[in-house]
Scaffold this active site. Structure first.
Site, PDB file in Angstrom:
ATOM      1  N   GLN A   1       0.833  -1.190   0.000  1.00  0.00           N
ATOM      2  CA  GLN A   1       0.000   0.000   0.000  1.00  0.00           C
ATOM      3  C   GLN A   1       0.880   1.257   0.000  1.00  0.00           C
ATOM      4  O   GLN A   1       1.738   1.390  -0.844  1.00  0.00           O
ATOM      5  CB  GLN A   1      -0.946  -0.056   1.210  1.00  0.00           C
TER       6      GLN A   1
ATOM      7  N   CYS B   1       1.258   1.451   5.197  1.00  0.00           N
ATOM      8  CA  CYS B   1       1.063   0.115   4.636  1.00  0.00           C
ATOM      9  C   CYS B   1      -0.412  -0.301   4.638  1.00  0.00           C
ATOM     10  O   CYS B   1      -0.737  -1.491   4.593  1.00  0.00           O
ATOM     11  CB  CYS B   1       1.914  -0.921   5.365  1.00  0.00           C
TER      12      CYS B   1
END
Length: 212
Positions: free
Chosen positions: A69, A171
């Site tokens: 991410q 993340c």
């Protein structure tokens, strides 16, 4: 081969150079590990969700082709880009991810920091003092595999301003605590930490030559 890039290293330029290196390599091309320190930048993984970027202020956001991410790169963080032929080394992706995590954990152990994995959340974590069972992320990883060869790598927080992590869900995890080696009571130079980490990552590149 381990080499340092000029600091601060422009993220987009390094990313393009990794792609070019991977595209041009042959089965005989030696693996390389590039060490660098970026200027402030948020990077969003290939399948990353923009909503995890909460408040970037004036920090640029770059959509990249790595897995994972969103994370932050900035001064005081060493990034190790591992350009490794996994097919030649005979290693699978999950094993490679575990290897990168092990390299970080061993590096931190060398400085007296006890680190660990967190189930279901790639990266490396350390216990938060005075917080029962809570873990803070000290290193993030994201990789890309093309034709059996890996690029991108792992970022280890050494001594940095952690405030920009508050502008994202690190993340992809809401309220995930982040930390660095300095917050763990360790004063270490970025270069020394980078060299230690790279030397451990380099062992995977030697596997096809019969090294441990």
């Amino acid at each position: 081969m381990i080499k340092w890039l000029n600091r601060p290293a422009d993220y987009a330029a390094v990313w393009q150079a990794m792609q070019a290196f991977t595209e041009a390599r042959t089965p005989a091309t030696a693996d390389e590990i590039w060490l660098c320190e970026h200027g402030p930048v948020y990077t969003l993984g290939q399948a990353g969700k923009p909503e995890h970027v909460l408040n970037p202020h004036d920090i640029p956001v770059v959509r990249t082709d790595r897995g994972g991410q969103v994370t932050y790169h900035g001064p005081g963080q060493v990034v190790a880009y591992a350009l490794i032929d996994l097919r030649r080394a005979g290693i699978y992706v999950k094993e490679y991810v575990a290897f990168l995590e092990d390299a970080v954990i061993a590096t931190l152990a060398g400085y007296g920091i006890q680190a660990c994995r967190k189930p279901g959340a790639p990266g490396v974590y350390v216990p938060v003092p005075s917080a029962d069972g809570e873990l803070a992320k000290i290193a993030a990883l994201g990789i890309k595999i093309r034709s059996g060869c890996a690029y991108h790598g792992v970022a280890l927080n050494v001594d940095m301003d952690l405030a920009p992590f508050l502008g994202i869900n690190p993340c992809g995890y809401e309220n995930l605590a982040t930390t660095d080696m300095a917050s763990c009571g360790v004063a270490a130079s970025l270069r020394d930490v980078g060299e230690s980490l790279a030397s451990r990552i380099a062992r995977i590149a030697a596997r096809d030559a019969g090294a441990a």
